[in-house]
Design a protein around this motif. Structure first.
Motif, PDB file in Angstrom:
ATOM      1  N   LEU A  88      16.160   0.430  16.743  1.00 10.74           N
ATOM      2  CA  LEU A  88      15.716  -0.228  15.512  1.00 10.74           C
ATOM      3  C   LEU A  88      15.837   0.798  14.389  1.00 10.74           C
ATOM      4  CD1 LEU A  88      14.297  -2.724  14.172  1.00 10.74           C
ATOM      5  CD2 LEU A  88      12.123  -1.560  14.660  1.00 10.74           C
ATOM      6  N   TYR A  89      16.560   0.457  13.347  1.00  5.50           N
ATOM      7  CA  TYR A  89      16.740   1.364  12.226  1.00  5.50           C
ATOM      8  C   TYR A  89      15.843   0.895  11.078  1.00  5.50           C
ATOM      9  CZ  TYR A  89      20.451   3.601  14.749  1.00  5.50           C
ATOM     10  OH  TYR A  89      21.145   4.296  15.702  1.00  5.50           O
ATOM     11  N   LEU A  90      14.973   1.787  10.681  1.00  5.18           N
ATOM     12  CA  LEU A  90      13.982   1.461   9.658  1.00  5.18           C
ATOM     13  C   LEU A  90      14.281   2.200   8.364  1.00  5.18           C
ATOM     14  CD1 LEU A  90      10.820   1.772  11.910  1.00  5.18           C
ATOM     15  CD2 LEU A  90      11.706  -0.344  10.951  1.00  5.18           C
ATOM     16  N   CYS A  91      14.155   1.484   7.286  1.00  2.75           N
ATOM     17  CA  CYS A  91      14.284   2.068   5.962  1.00  2.75           C
ATOM     18  C   CYS A  91      12.891   2.132   5.343  1.00  2.75           C
ATOM     19  CB  CYS A  91      15.220   1.195   5.115  1.00  2.75           C
ATOM     20  SG  CYS A  91      15.259   1.597   3.371  1.00  2.75           S
ATOM     21  N   ALA A  92      12.573   3.236   4.726  1.00  2.06           N
ATOM     22  CA  ALA A  92      11.284   3.388   4.054  1.00  2.06           C
ATOM     23  C   ALA A  92      11.534   3.842   2.624  1.00  2.06           C
ATOM     24  CB  ALA A  92      10.412   4.409   4.771  1.00  2.06           C
ATOM     25  N   SER A  93      10.865   3.214   1.683  1.00  5.78           N
ATOM     26  CA  SER A  93      11.007   3.655   0.306  1.00  5.78           C
ATOM     27  C   SER A  93       9.694   4.252  -0.191  1.00  5.78           C
ATOM     28  CB  SER A  93      11.461   2.498  -0.597  1.00  5.78           C
ATOM     29  OG  SER A  93      10.417   1.561  -0.802  1.00  5.78           O
ATOM     30  N   SER A  94       9.824   5.112  -1.178  1.00  2.93           N
ATOM     31  CA  SER A  94       8.648   5.746  -1.781  1.00  2.93           C
ATOM     32  C   SER A  94       9.012   6.134  -3.202  1.00  2.93           C
ATOM     33  CB  SER A  94       8.213   6.976  -0.974  1.00  2.93           C
ATOM     34  OG  SER A  94       9.262   7.918  -0.882  1.00  2.93           O
ATOM     35  N   ARG A  95       8.012   6.591  -3.938  1.00  2.94           N
ATOM     36  CA  ARG A  95       8.248   7.010  -5.307  1.00  2.94           C
ATOM     37  C   ARG A  95       8.034   8.503  -5.401  1.00  2.94           C
ATOM     38  NH1 ARG A  95       8.873   4.982 -10.299  1.00  2.94           N
ATOM     39  NH2 ARG A  95       8.105   6.205 -12.061  1.00  2.94           N
ATOM     40  N   ASP A  96       9.047   9.225  -5.826  1.00  8.74           N
ATOM     41  CA  ASP A  96       8.941  10.657  -5.976  1.00  8.74           C
ATOM     42  C   ASP A  96       7.921  10.985  -7.063  1.00  8.74           C
ATOM     43  OD1 ASP A  96      10.083  13.258  -7.569  1.00  8.74           O
ATOM     44  OD2 ASP A  96      10.388  13.392  -5.414  1.00  8.74           O
ATOM     45  N   GLN A  97       7.055  11.944  -6.803  1.00  3.49           N
ATOM     46  CA  GLN A  97       5.996  12.271  -7.751  1.00  3.49           C
ATOM     47  C   GLN A  97       6.453  13.376  -8.692  1.00  3.49           C
ATOM     48  OE1 GLN A  97       2.287  12.912  -5.688  1.00  3.49           O
ATOM     49  NE2 GLN A  97       2.057  10.727  -5.394  1.00  3.49           N
ATOM     50  N   SER A  98       6.909  12.962  -9.852  1.00  6.53           N
ATOM     51  CA  SER A  98       7.249  13.886 -10.944  1.00  6.53           C
ATOM     52  C   SER A  98       8.242  14.952 -10.510  1.00  6.53           C
ATOM     53  CB  SER A  98       5.970  14.565 -11.469  1.00  6.53           C
ATOM     54  OG  SER A  98       5.048  13.605 -11.893  1.00  6.53           O
ATOM     55  N   GLY A  99       9.210  14.550  -9.723  1.00  6.25           N
ATOM     56  CA  GLY A  99      10.238  15.495  -9.316  1.00  6.25           C
ATOM     57  C   GLY A  99       9.773  16.526  -8.305  1.00  6.25           C
ATOM     58  N   THR A 100       8.634  16.303  -7.729  1.00  2.45           N
ATOM     59  CA  THR A 100       8.110  17.273  -6.769  1.00  2.45           C
ATOM     60  C   THR A 100       8.792  17.163  -5.415  1.00  2.45           C
ATOM     61  OG1 THR A 100       6.392  15.762  -6.015  1.00  2.45           O
ATOM     62  CG2 THR A 100       5.839  17.216  -7.859  1.00  2.45           C
ATOM     63  N   GLY A 101       9.481  16.072  -5.211  1.00  2.00           N
ATOM     64  CA  GLY A 101      10.082  15.854  -3.904  1.00  2.00           C
ATOM     65  C   GLY A 101       9.105  15.251  -2.921  1.00  2.00           C
ATOM     66  N   ARG A 102       7.958  14.860  -3.410  1.00  2.00           N
ATOM     67  CA  ARG A 102       6.960  14.317  -2.499  1.00  2.00           C
ATOM     68  C   ARG A 102       6.499  12.936  -2.983  1.00  2.00           C
ATOM     69  NH1 ARG A 102       5.756  18.017   0.724  1.00  2.00           N
ATOM     70  NH2 ARG A 102       3.814  17.234   1.532  1.00  2.00           N
ATOM     71  N   GLY A 103       6.349  12.062  -2.073  1.00  2.00           N
ATOM     72  CA  GLY A 103       5.822  10.743  -2.377  1.00  2.00           C
ATOM     73  C   GLY A 103       4.887  10.370  -1.261  1.00  2.00           C
ATOM     74  N   TYR A 104       3.741   9.843  -1.562  1.00  2.00           N
ATOM     75  CA  TYR A 104       2.746   9.625  -0.535  1.00  2.00           C
ATOM     76  C   TYR A 104       2.714   8.207  -0.004  1.00  2.00           C
ATOM     77  CZ  TYR A 104       1.089  14.234  -1.782  1.00  2.00           C
ATOM     78  OH  TYR A 104       1.016  15.572  -1.999  1.00  2.00           O
ATOM     79  N   GLY A 105       3.171   7.259  -0.776  1.00  2.00           N
ATOM     80  CA  GLY A 105       3.094   5.873  -0.348  1.00  2.00           C
ATOM     81  C   GLY A 105       4.433   5.381   0.155  1.00  2.00           C
ATOM     82  N   TYR A 106       4.545   5.239   1.469  1.00  2.00           N
ATOM     83  CA  TYR A 106       5.784   4.764   2.059  1.00  2.00           C
ATOM     84  C   TYR A 106       5.658   3.282   2.386  1.00  2.00           C
ATOM     85  CZ  TYR A 106       6.808   9.699   2.737  1.00  2.00           C
ATOM     86  OH  TYR A 106       7.030  11.034   2.528  1.00  2.00           O
ATOM     87  N   THR A 107       6.706   2.539   2.070  1.00  2.00           N
ATOM     88  CA  THR A 107       6.789   1.137   2.468  1.00  2.00           C
ATOM     89  C   THR A 107       7.997   0.985   3.370  1.00  2.00           C
ATOM     90  OG1 THR A 107       5.804   0.396   0.380  1.00  2.00           O
ATOM     91  CG2 THR A 107       6.959  -1.244   1.703  1.00  2.00           C
ATOM     92  N   PHE A 108       7.753   0.453   4.556  1.00  2.00           N
ATOM     93  CA  PHE A 108       8.836   0.269   5.528  1.00  2.00           C
ATOM     94  C   PHE A 108       9.385  -1.148   5.458  1.00  2.00           C
ATOM     95  CE2 PHE A 108       9.190   4.009   8.231  1.00  2.00           C
ATOM     96  CZ  PHE A 108       8.071   4.729   7.842  1.00  2.00           C
TER      97      PHE A 108
END
Lengths: 117, 112
Positions: A88-108
């Protein structure tokens, strides 16, 4: 508000063939990650795309490649399919936080079930 | 590479009982997630824990995080059949990479 959309939902391919899976991220999200989930296992990170570039990559061979488009949607391509690519191949999207390379809220997304025969 | 271990792998419990699922991880992290997955379905986000001592509750599920022990727990109170699913914890590295490392999952079956 649409969540993450993946297509197709199911796919059957023959060994040696190539496959392309597609993902549209949740509205407002700009980062797309791909995961492979083998039967009975936890998801394993394949790679992540941000600003149309591959930002990180997991322990997967070069047969796995991807692309991100200006509208943030993404494709996962797998060449020379092996039986072991069935998963099963899952895609998850998130929003990068101000170019930090980190996003905390993932939606699969709901995933694409790939079967290689 | 960050390692995530969950236990138990399989859990069969009667309705009305309480139980805890454990998630240990190998290196420091600033975020831990719990997901639920029904057979053949995608991952449903349950909790995001971002700080030491964080505790979140939703219905019969409560998650906590101890960053010093590198341990998170998912506690199930008075289980009902609808909670039957596979539960995953996932951990993000504290620096650099933005991807998640998942545990192997705990398959929970609640018996009437």
């Amino acid at each position: 508000d649409a969540g993450v959309t993946q297509s197709p939902t199911h796919l059957i391919k023959t060994r040696g063939q190539q496959v392309t899976l597609r993902c549209s991220p949740k509205s407002g999200h700009d980062t797309v990650s791909w995961y492979q989930q083998a039967l009975g296992q936890g998801p394993q990170f394949i790679f992540q795309y941000y600003e149309e570039e591959e930002r990180q990559r997991g322990n997967f061979p070069d047969r796995f490649s991807g692309h991100q488009f200006p509208n943030y949607s993404s494709e996962l391509n797998v060449n020379a399919l092996l039986l072991g690519d069935s998963a099963l191949y899952l895609c998850a999207s998130s929003r990068d936080q101000s170019g930090t390379g980190r996003g905390y809220g993932y939606t699969f997304g709901s995933g694409t079930r790939l079967t290689v025969v | 590479e960050l390692k995530v271990e969950q236990n138990p792998l399989f859990l069969s419990m009667q309705e009305g009982k309480n139980y805890t699922i454990y998630c240990n991880y190998s290196t420091t992290s600033d975020r831990l997630y719990w997901y639920r997955q029904d057979p053949g379905k995608s991952l449903e986000s349950l909790f995001v824990l971002l700080s030491n001592g964080a505790v979140k509750q939703e219905g019969r599920l409560m998650a906590s995080l101890d960053t010093k022990a590198r341990l998170s727990t998912l506690h199930i109170t008075a289980a009902v059949h609808d909670l039957s699913a596979t539960y995953f914890c996932a951990v993000g590295q504290q620096t650099g990479a933005n991807n998640l490392f998942f545990g192997t999952g705990t398959r929970l079956t609640v018996i009437p």
